[in-house]
Write a protein that holds these residues in place. Structure first.
Motif, PDB file in Angstrom:
ATOM      1  N   LYS A  85       0.818  -1.215   0.000  1.00 32.15           N
ATOM      2  CA  LYS A  85       0.000   0.000   0.000  1.00 32.15           C
ATOM      3  C   LYS A  85       0.851   1.265   0.000  1.00 32.15           C
ATOM      4  CE  LYS A  85      -3.524  -2.722   0.422  1.00 32.15           C
ATOM      5  NZ  LYS A  85      -4.236  -3.131  -0.811  1.00 32.15           N
ATOM      6  N   GLN A  86       1.948   1.232   0.765  1.00 36.06           N
ATOM      7  CA  GLN A  86       2.864   2.374   0.855  1.00 36.06           C
ATOM      8  C   GLN A  86       4.279   1.859   1.081  1.00 36.06           C
ATOM      9  OE1 GLN A  86       0.904   4.712   4.053  1.00 36.06           O
ATOM     10  NE2 GLN A  86       0.915   6.398   2.584  1.00 36.06           N
ATOM     11  N   ALA A  87       5.250   2.647   0.635  1.00 34.62           N
ATOM     12  CA  ALA A  87       6.651   2.234   0.799  1.00 34.62           C
ATOM     13  C   ALA A  87       7.547   3.459   0.859  1.00 34.62           C
ATOM     14  CB  ALA A  87       7.074   1.344  -0.371  1.00 34.62           C
ATOM     15  N   PHE A  88       8.716   3.270   1.448  1.00 35.38           N
ATOM     16  CA  PHE A  88       9.785   4.255   1.325  1.00 35.38           C
ATOM     17  C   PHE A  88      10.509   3.978   0.009  1.00 35.38           C
ATOM     18  CE2 PHE A  88       9.118   4.453   5.883  1.00 35.38           C
ATOM     19  CZ  PHE A  88       9.290   5.803   6.155  1.00 35.38           C
ATOM     20  N   LEU A  89      10.900   5.033  -0.672  1.00 30.96           N
ATOM     21  CA  LEU A  89      11.612   4.911  -1.936  1.00 30.96           C
ATOM     22  C   LEU A  89      13.042   5.398  -1.753  1.00 30.96           C
ATOM     23  CD1 LEU A  89       8.815   6.404  -4.176  1.00 30.96           C
ATOM     24  CD2 LEU A  89       9.373   3.994  -3.928  1.00 30.96           C
ATOM     25  N   CYS A  90      13.995   4.605  -2.209  1.00 33.20           N
ATOM     26  CA  CYS A  90      15.409   4.933  -2.034  1.00 33.20           C
ATOM     27  C   CYS A  90      16.119   4.845  -3.377  1.00 33.20           C
ATOM     28  CB  CYS A  90      16.041   3.968  -1.034  1.00 33.20           C
ATOM     29  SG  CYS A  90      17.788   4.285  -0.733  1.00 33.20           S
ATOM     30  N   GLY A  91      16.708   5.947  -3.822  1.00 35.62           N
ATOM     31  CA  GLY A  91      17.386   5.964  -5.111  1.00 35.62           C
ATOM     32  C   GLY A  91      18.811   6.446  -4.999  1.00 35.62           C
ATOM     33  N   TYR A  92      19.663   5.859  -5.817  1.00 27.92           N
ATOM     34  CA  TYR A  92      21.084   6.209  -5.834  1.00 27.92           C
ATOM     35  C   TYR A  92      21.441   6.904  -7.132  1.00 27.92           C
ATOM     36  CZ  TYR A  92      26.114   5.250  -6.558  1.00 27.92           C
ATOM     37  OH  TYR A  92      27.455   5.346  -6.855  1.00 27.92           O
ATOM     38  N   ALA A  96      18.003   8.427  -7.780  1.00 26.62           N
ATOM     39  CA  ALA A  96      17.414   9.335  -6.799  1.00 26.62           C
ATOM     40  C   ALA A  96      16.464  10.329  -7.463  1.00 26.62           C
ATOM     41  CB  ALA A  96      18.516  10.080  -6.049  1.00 26.62           C
ATOM     42  N   SER A  97      16.738  10.685  -8.716  1.00 27.77           N
ATOM     43  CA  SER A  97      15.839  11.589  -9.445  1.00 27.77           C
ATOM     44  C   SER A  97      14.479  10.934  -9.654  1.00 27.77           C
ATOM     45  CB  SER A  97      16.450  11.974 -10.794  1.00 27.77           C
ATOM     46  OG  SER A  97      17.684  12.628 -10.625  1.00 27.77           O
ATOM     47  N   ILE A  98      14.476   9.619  -9.787  1.00 35.84           N
ATOM     48  CA  ILE A  98      13.213   8.893  -9.960  1.00 35.84           C
ATOM     49  C   ILE A  98      12.404   8.916  -8.668  1.00 35.84           C
ATOM     50  CG2 ILE A  98      12.196   6.642 -10.515  1.00 35.84           C
ATOM     51  CD1 ILE A  98      14.822   6.242 -12.241  1.00 35.84           C
ATOM     52  N   VAL A  99      13.083   8.915  -7.530  1.00 33.40           N
ATOM     53  CA  VAL A  99      12.386   9.094  -6.255  1.00 33.40           C
ATOM     54  C   VAL A  99      11.664  10.439  -6.258  1.00 33.40           C
ATOM     55  CG1 VAL A  99      12.659   9.372  -3.765  1.00 33.40           C
ATOM     56  CG2 VAL A  99      13.983   7.635  -4.967  1.00 33.40           C
ATOM     57  N   LEU A 104       6.593  13.599  -6.902  1.00 31.75           N
ATOM     58  CA  LEU A 104       5.909  14.695  -7.588  1.00 31.75           C
ATOM     59  C   LEU A 104       4.744  14.213  -8.443  1.00 31.75           C
ATOM     60  CD1 LEU A 104       9.037  16.783  -8.636  1.00 31.75           C
ATOM     61  CD2 LEU A 104       7.185  17.584  -7.139  1.00 31.75           C
ATOM     62  N   SER A 105       4.598  12.899  -8.566  1.00 33.89           N
ATOM     63  CA  SER A 105       3.551  12.335  -9.413  1.00 33.89           C
ATOM     64  C   SER A 105       2.218  12.286  -8.663  1.00 33.89           C
ATOM     65  CB  SER A 105       3.938  10.916  -9.860  1.00 33.89           C
ATOM     66  OG  SER A 105       3.782   9.995  -8.786  1.00 33.89           O
ATOM     67  N   THR A 106       1.180  11.925  -9.386  1.00 34.05           N
ATOM     68  CA  THR A 106      -0.150  11.821  -8.777  1.00 34.05           C
ATOM     69  C   THR A 106      -0.242  10.632  -7.824  1.00 34.05           C
ATOM     70  OG1 THR A 106      -0.899  10.559 -10.711  1.00 34.05           O
ATOM     71  CG2 THR A 106      -1.299  12.935 -10.727  1.00 34.05           C
ATOM     72  N   SER A 107       0.796   9.794  -7.805  1.00 34.85           N
ATOM     73  CA  SER A 107       0.800   8.618  -6.931  1.00 34.85           C
ATOM     74  C   SER A 107       1.642   8.830  -5.675  1.00 34.85           C
ATOM     75  CB  SER A 107       1.330   7.405  -7.701  1.00 34.85           C
ATOM     76  OG  SER A 107       0.547   7.147  -8.832  1.00 34.85           O
ATOM     77  N   SER A 108       1.901  10.094  -5.329  1.00 27.51           N
ATOM     78  CA  SER A 108       2.773  10.371  -4.193  1.00 27.51           C
ATOM     79  C   SER A 108       2.217   9.817  -2.883  1.00 27.51           C
ATOM     80  CB  SER A 108       3.000  11.881  -4.058  1.00 27.51           C
ATOM     81  OG  SER A 108       1.769  12.554  -3.836  1.00 27.51           O
ATOM     82  N   GLU A 109       0.903   9.576  -2.829  1.00 24.87           N
ATOM     83  CA  GLU A 109       0.318   9.030  -1.602  1.00 24.87           C
ATOM     84  C   GLU A 109       0.781   7.603  -1.326  1.00 24.87           C
ATOM     85  OE1 GLU A 109      -2.333   7.607  -4.859  1.00 24.87           O
ATOM     86  OE2 GLU A 109      -1.393   9.537  -4.375  1.00 24.87           O
ATOM     87  N   LEU A 110       1.375   6.960  -2.332  1.00 29.60           N
ATOM     88  CA  LEU A 110       1.908   5.611  -2.148  1.00 29.60           C
ATOM     89  C   LEU A 110       3.258   5.617  -1.445  1.00 29.60           C
ATOM     90  CD1 LEU A 110       1.113   4.092  -5.675  1.00 29.60           C
ATOM     91  CD2 LEU A 110      -0.180   3.783  -3.558  1.00 29.60           C
ATOM     92  N   ALA A 111       3.847   6.794  -1.295  1.00 22.27           N
ATOM     93  CA  ALA A 111       5.180   6.911  -0.687  1.00 22.27           C
ATOM     94  C   ALA A 111       5.076   7.363   0.761  1.00 22.27           C
ATOM     95  CB  ALA A 111       6.030   7.899  -1.474  1.00 22.27           C
ATOM     96  N   LYS A 195       6.799  21.353  -3.773  1.00 19.01           N
ATOM     97  CA  LYS A 195       5.491  20.669  -3.748  1.00 19.01           C
ATOM     98  C   LYS A 195       5.550  19.353  -2.981  1.00 19.01           C
ATOM     99  CE  LYS A 195       4.218  22.447  -8.331  1.00 19.01           C
ATOM    100  NZ  LYS A 195       3.886  22.043  -9.744  1.00 19.01           N
ATOM    101  N   ILE A 196       6.748  18.819  -2.787  1.00 15.26           N
ATOM    102  CA  ILE A 196       6.893  17.520  -2.125  1.00 15.26           C
ATOM    103  C   ILE A 196       6.628  17.688  -0.631  1.00 15.26           C
ATOM    104  CG2 ILE A 196       8.522  15.694  -1.516  1.00 15.26           C
ATOM    105  CD1 ILE A 196       9.874  16.143  -4.225  1.00 15.26           C
ATOM    106  N   ASP A 197       5.677  16.899  -0.114  1.00 15.86           N
ATOM    107  CA  ASP A 197       5.292  17.025   1.297  1.00 15.86           C
ATOM    108  C   ASP A 197       5.664  15.797   2.120  1.00 15.86           C
ATOM    109  OD1 ASP A 197       3.518  15.202   0.281  1.00 15.86           O
ATOM    110  OD2 ASP A 197       1.701  16.247   0.925  1.00 15.86           O
ATOM    111  N   LYS A 198       6.551  14.966   1.592  1.00 17.52           N
ATOM    112  CA  LYS A 198       7.000  13.771   2.302  1.00 17.52           C
ATOM    113  C   LYS A 198       8.375  14.021   2.914  1.00 17.52           C
ATOM    114  CE  LYS A 198       3.480  11.377   0.709  1.00 17.52           C
ATOM    115  NZ  LYS A 198       2.427  10.820   1.560  1.00 17.52           N
TER     116      LYS A 198
END
Length: 262
Positions: A85-92, A96-99, A104-111, A195-198
């Motif tokens: 349902k939700q996860a932390f996203l970790c990018g190297y 990291a730009s994909i994180v 910033l996407s409409t699916s940010s509630e999944l993060a 805009k990122i609120d996480k």
């Protein structure tokens, strides 16, 4: 070998451990093996998910151009398939730009939050732009094996890891890797960062001077962030400062996982 079929492409992924999910995202040429040490250690406490981006490692060629929005959609489909349902996203690095793109996407509630390792919101300095252009040229003219060897060598701390990383990196598809590099070179989300609120953890090597301006830019623009510079370390934090990185990720998730499972 766990494979998820998506739109005619086969996506290789791994799942290890139980608990709060963390999804790791690798840069061009490299594969999920870049997060070997994170998978081994952090899976003792969390559910660690790694995957090979389309056209990389054990994932098949993508007839669709590899872009950040496409990779975001693939992550969402992996989450759906695994009933996450939700996860932390970790990018190297470029991962990291994909994180940032995901947040910033409409699916940010999944993060639940993001972990940025040696990352950037844009490629604006001439050194990094030139490095990417050189990598693109090598891929374009059939020198992917040489590039894979160089990148695997710089990102490994043992001969065993080097051999594994190289073996997987050499399986990549040149056209898909080139597409990933192209998107990286032209991507710029800096003006949207507010805009990122996480919550975001920014982690950089203390000696990674070329990326210091990117670290400062993200720290300035992101509303909720904490930044750490790993002592005596350059860019390759996941493999060459694994113990310190794993501790930082563990603590960050412990501090920001209160909403998980709601």
């Amino acid at each position: 070998m766990p494979i998820l079929e998506i739109d005619g492409s086969s996506l290789y992924y791994t799942v290890k451990g139980k608990g709060i999910p963390i999804i790791f995202i690798h840069p061009p040429v490299l594969t999920s093996t870049n997060f070997t040490y994170q998978s081994e250690e952090l899976s003792r406490y969390f559910q660690v998910i790694t995957f090979d981006i389309r056209g990389h490692g054990r994932s098949s060629f993508s007839s669709q151009p590899v872009t950040y929005p496409l990779i975001v959609e693939d992550i969402k489909k992996i989450m759906g398939y695994l009933d996450i349902k939700q996860a932390f996203l970790c990018g190297y690095s470029a991962g990291a730009s994909i994180v940032l793109e995901f947040l910033l996407s409409t699916s940010s509630e999944l993060a639940l939050g993001g972990i940025i390792i040696s990352g950037m919101s844009e490629v604006s300095d001439w050194r990094e732009r030139n490095r990417i252009r050189i990598a693109k040229t090598l891929v374009k003219f059939g020198a992917l094996p040489a590039l894979a060897r160089s990148i695997s060598k710089s990102n490994s701390d043992t001969e065993e890891l080097f051999e594994t990383m190289l073996l997987e990196a050499k399986k990549g598809n040149a056209s898909n890797i080139l597409q990933y590099y192209n998107y990286c070179l032209n991507y710029n989300c800096t003006e949207q960062l507010e805009k990122i609120d996480k919550p975001i953890s920014l982690i950089y090597g203390e000696m990674d001077k070329p990326f210091s301006p990117y670290a400062q830019l993200l720290q300035k623009k992101l509303n909720q962030n904490e930044i750490t510079f790993v002592k005596d370390m350059k860019h390759q934090v996941p493999t060459k400062a694994a113990n310190e990185l794993n501790k930082l990720i563990y603590q960050f998730i412990q501090n920001h996982s209160f909403k998980w499972g709601e």
